[in-house]
Design a protein around this motif. Structure first.
Motif, PDB file in Angstrom:
ATOM      1  N   GLY A 141       0.806  -1.223   0.000  1.00 18.83           N
ATOM      2  CA  GLY A 141       0.000   0.000   0.000  1.00 18.83           C
ATOM      3  C   GLY A 141       0.838   1.273   0.000  1.00 18.83           C
ATOM      4  O   GLY A 141       0.604   2.172  -0.806  1.00 18.83           O
ATOM      5  N   PRO A 142       1.835   1.383   0.903  1.00 19.54           N
ATOM      6  CA  PRO A 142       2.668   2.594   0.871  1.00 19.54           C
ATOM      7  C   PRO A 142       3.425   2.763  -0.442  1.00 19.54           C
ATOM      8  O   PRO A 142       3.636   3.889  -0.896  1.00 19.54           O
ATOM      9  CB  PRO A 142       3.632   2.386   2.045  1.00 19.54           C
ATOM     10  N   LEU A 143       3.824   1.638  -1.064  1.00 16.00           N
ATOM     11  CA  LEU A 143       4.495   1.737  -2.367  1.00 16.00           C
ATOM     12  C   LEU A 143       3.544   2.338  -3.401  1.00 16.00           C
ATOM     13  O   LEU A 143       3.888   3.303  -4.088  1.00 16.00           O
ATOM     14  CB  LEU A 143       4.964   0.351  -2.820  1.00 16.00           C
ATOM     15  N   PHE A 144       2.345   1.780  -3.501  1.00 15.84           N
ATOM     16  CA  PHE A 144       1.373   2.323  -4.453  1.00 15.84           C
ATOM     17  C   PHE A 144       0.950   3.730  -4.061  1.00 15.84           C
ATOM     18  O   PHE A 144       0.703   4.567  -4.929  1.00 15.84           O
ATOM     19  CB  PHE A 144       0.157   1.405  -4.571  1.00 15.84           C
ATOM     20  N   GLY A 145       0.863   3.986  -2.762  1.00 13.31           N
ATOM     21  CA  GLY A 145       0.551   5.340  -2.310  1.00 13.31           C
ATOM     22  C   GLY A 145       1.615   6.332  -2.755  1.00 13.31           C
ATOM     23  O   GLY A 145       1.304   7.447  -3.173  1.00 13.31           O
ATOM     24  N   GLY A 146       2.876   5.911  -2.662  1.00 13.11           N
ATOM     25  CA  GLY A 146       3.966   6.771  -3.130  1.00 13.11           C
ATOM     26  C   GLY A 146       3.891   7.016  -4.623  1.00 13.11           C
ATOM     27  O   GLY A 146       4.106   8.138  -5.096  1.00 13.11           O
ATOM     28  N   ILE A 147       3.563   5.964  -5.378  1.00 17.21           N
ATOM     29  CA  ILE A 147       3.416   6.118  -6.828  1.00 17.21           C
ATOM     30  C   ILE A 147       2.252   7.052  -7.143  1.00 17.21           C
ATOM     31  O   ILE A 147       2.376   7.972  -7.961  1.00 17.21           O
ATOM     32  CB  ILE A 147       3.214   4.748  -7.507  1.00 17.21           C
ATOM     33  N   LEU A 148       1.095   6.820  -6.479  1.00 15.61           N
ATOM     34  CA  LEU A 148      -0.072   7.678  -6.717  1.00 15.61           C
ATOM     35  C   LEU A 148       0.225   9.130  -6.367  1.00 15.61           C
ATOM     36  O   LEU A 148      -0.173  10.047  -7.088  1.00 15.61           O
ATOM     37  CB  LEU A 148      -1.270   7.194  -5.896  1.00 15.61           C
ATOM     38  N   ALA A 149       0.924   9.340  -5.245  1.00 16.66           N
ATOM     39  CA  ALA A 149       1.245  10.708  -4.832  1.00 16.66           C
ATOM     40  C   ALA A 149       2.160  11.386  -5.835  1.00 16.66           C
ATOM     41  O   ALA A 149       2.024  12.578  -6.102  1.00 16.66           O
ATOM     42  CB  ALA A 149       1.875  10.706  -3.443  1.00 16.66           C
ATOM     43  N   GLU A 150       3.106  10.633  -6.401  1.00 14.12           N
ATOM     44  CA  GLU A 150       4.012  11.205  -7.396  1.00 14.12           C
ATOM     45  C   GLU A 150       3.278  11.524  -8.696  1.00 14.12           C
ATOM     46  O   GLU A 150       3.520  12.548  -9.317  1.00 14.12           O
ATOM     47  CB  GLU A 150       5.168  10.238  -7.690  1.00 14.12           C
ATOM     48  N   VAL A 151       2.355  10.631  -9.101  1.00 10.86           N
ATOM     49  CA  VAL A 151       1.684  10.794 -10.391  1.00 10.86           C
ATOM     50  C   VAL A 151       0.511  11.765 -10.298  1.00 10.86           C
ATOM     51  O   VAL A 151       0.347  12.639 -11.151  1.00 10.86           O
ATOM     52  CB  VAL A 151       1.210   9.418 -10.928  1.00 10.86           C
ATOM     53  N   PHE A 152      -0.338  11.597  -9.257  1.00  6.69           N
ATOM     54  CA  PHE A 152      -1.585  12.367  -9.174  1.00  6.69           C
ATOM     55  C   PHE A 152      -1.594  13.431  -8.082  1.00  6.69           C
ATOM     56  O   PHE A 152      -2.481  14.270  -8.059  1.00  6.69           O
ATOM     57  CB  PHE A 152      -2.778  11.430  -8.929  1.00  6.69           C
ATOM     58  N   GLY A 153      -0.666  13.376  -7.144  1.00  2.00           N
ATOM     59  CA  GLY A 153      -0.666  14.294  -6.013  1.00  2.00           C
ATOM     60  C   GLY A 153      -1.275  13.633  -4.776  1.00  2.00           C
ATOM     61  O   GLY A 153      -1.985  12.632  -4.871  1.00  2.00           O
ATOM     62  N   MET A 154      -0.991  14.206  -3.622  1.00  2.00           N
ATOM     63  CA  MET A 154      -1.434  13.617  -2.349  1.00  2.00           C
ATOM     64  C   MET A 154      -2.955  13.585  -2.219  1.00  2.00           C
ATOM     65  O   MET A 154      -3.523  12.580  -1.831  1.00  2.00           O
ATOM     66  CB  MET A 154      -0.829  14.392  -1.178  1.00  2.00           C
ATOM     67  N   ARG A 155      -3.605  14.684  -2.511  1.00  3.16           N
ATOM     68  CA  ARG A 155      -5.068  14.737  -2.341  1.00  3.16           C
ATOM     69  C   ARG A 155      -5.782  13.720  -3.230  1.00  3.16           C
ATOM     70  O   ARG A 155      -6.685  13.024  -2.780  1.00  3.16           O
ATOM     71  CB  ARG A 155      -5.585  16.139  -2.626  1.00  3.16           C
ATOM     72  N   MET A 156      -5.359  13.619  -4.483  1.00  2.81           N
ATOM     73  CA  MET A 156      -5.997  12.676  -5.399  1.00  2.81           C
ATOM     74  C   MET A 156      -5.783  11.240  -4.932  1.00  2.81           C
ATOM     75  O   MET A 156      -6.642  10.383  -5.132  1.00  2.81           O
ATOM     76  CB  MET A 156      -5.467  12.872  -6.815  1.00  2.81           C
ATOM     77  N   SER A 157      -4.647  10.973  -4.271  1.00  3.54           N
ATOM     78  CA  SER A 157      -4.401   9.635  -3.735  1.00  3.54           C
ATOM     79  C   SER A 157      -5.467   9.260  -2.711  1.00  3.54           C
ATOM     80  O   SER A 157      -5.953   8.127  -2.686  1.00  3.54           O
ATOM     81  CB  SER A 157      -3.017   9.572  -3.082  1.00  3.54           C
ATOM     82  N   PHE A 158      -5.829  10.213  -1.878  1.00  3.16           N
ATOM     83  CA  PHE A 158      -6.890   9.961  -0.898  1.00  3.16           C
ATOM     84  C   PHE A 158      -8.230   9.714  -1.597  1.00  3.16           C
ATOM     85  O   PHE A 158      -8.987   8.829  -1.197  1.00  3.16           O
ATOM     86  CB  PHE A 158      -7.023  11.138   0.083  1.00  3.16           C
ATOM     87  N   PHE A 159      -8.513  10.479  -2.624  1.00  2.90           N
ATOM     88  CA  PHE A 159      -9.787  10.305  -3.337  1.00  2.90           C
ATOM     89  C   PHE A 159      -9.844   8.952  -4.047  1.00  2.90           C
ATOM     90  O   PHE A 159     -10.892   8.297  -4.062  1.00  2.90           O
ATOM     91  CB  PHE A 159     -10.008  11.442  -4.338  1.00  2.90           C
TER      92      PHE A 159
END
Length: 189
Positions: free
Chosen positions: A71-89
């Motif tokens: 999860g943290p790995l994919f969260g890091g990827i999502l945060a890099e690609v889409f930004g932190m807020r979009m990762s939560f959404f």
């Protein structure tokens, strides 16, 4: 069902918070909303063939470990690609999808109420020494494993200096420790 819905709401709230205090309250709400794992464990023990219960629970433990670590790995990827807020959404949408699946596709089998114990015959699991020791041990293990997660990004930054993709690297490093656990849990089961 309750946990899926409330967790999806908590992650949505994580995407709209504007201060550390709001984020703290969101994480507290998220903790109160949790409870998917016990429900999934109960359904697994009902549906799994008795002779294959060990392997089924091992696979489930592997999936839980993999999710917590990957999860943290994919969260890091999502945060890099889409930004932190979009990762939560996106996490909120995935949990809401889980809620929909639980409501419409996962059904509990009927239970035999004729042979059920009366309320007076039930024993608290906390009063069974082996179970109590296992619960305390499991809680301590999770605390020890996850205590590093909040400071990992700061520590990596301290070790490597300024990095462009710090969130991704932090997620990747945190995830590395769980791959072997996710692979071996079914074998132990």
């Amino acid at each position: 069902i309750r946990a899926s819905l409330l967790l999806s709401i908590s992650y949505f709230l994580g995407g709209i918070v504007t201060s550390p205090l709001q984020l703290t309250f969101m994480r507290m709400f998220q903790g109160f909303a949790s409870g998917l794992w016990p429900m999934e464990l109960a359904i697994m023990t009902i549906y799994a063939p008795p002779k294959k219960l060990g392997i089924c629970l091992g696979i489930m433990q592997g999936a839980l470990t993999a999710g917590g670590i990957i999860g943290p790995l994919f969260g890091g990827i999502l945060a890099e690609v889409f930004g932190m807020r979009m990762s939560f959404f996106l996490a909120a949408a995935a949990l809401f999808l889980n809620f929909i699946v639980l409501v419409f596709f996962i059904k509990e089998p009927p239970t035999d109420t004729a042979g059920a114990d009366s309320e007076g015959d039930k024993v608290s699991l906390w009063k069974i020494p082996v179970i109590r020791l296992m619960l305390v041990s499991a809680a301590l293990v999770q605390v020890v494993i996850l205590i590093v997660q909040p400071i990992l990004t700061t520590y990596i930054s301290h070790l490597a200096g300024d990095l462009d993709n710090l969130v991704f690297i932090s997620g990747l490093i945190f995830s590395m420790s769980g791959f072997s656990s996710a692979i071996t849990a079914p074998l132990w089961g």
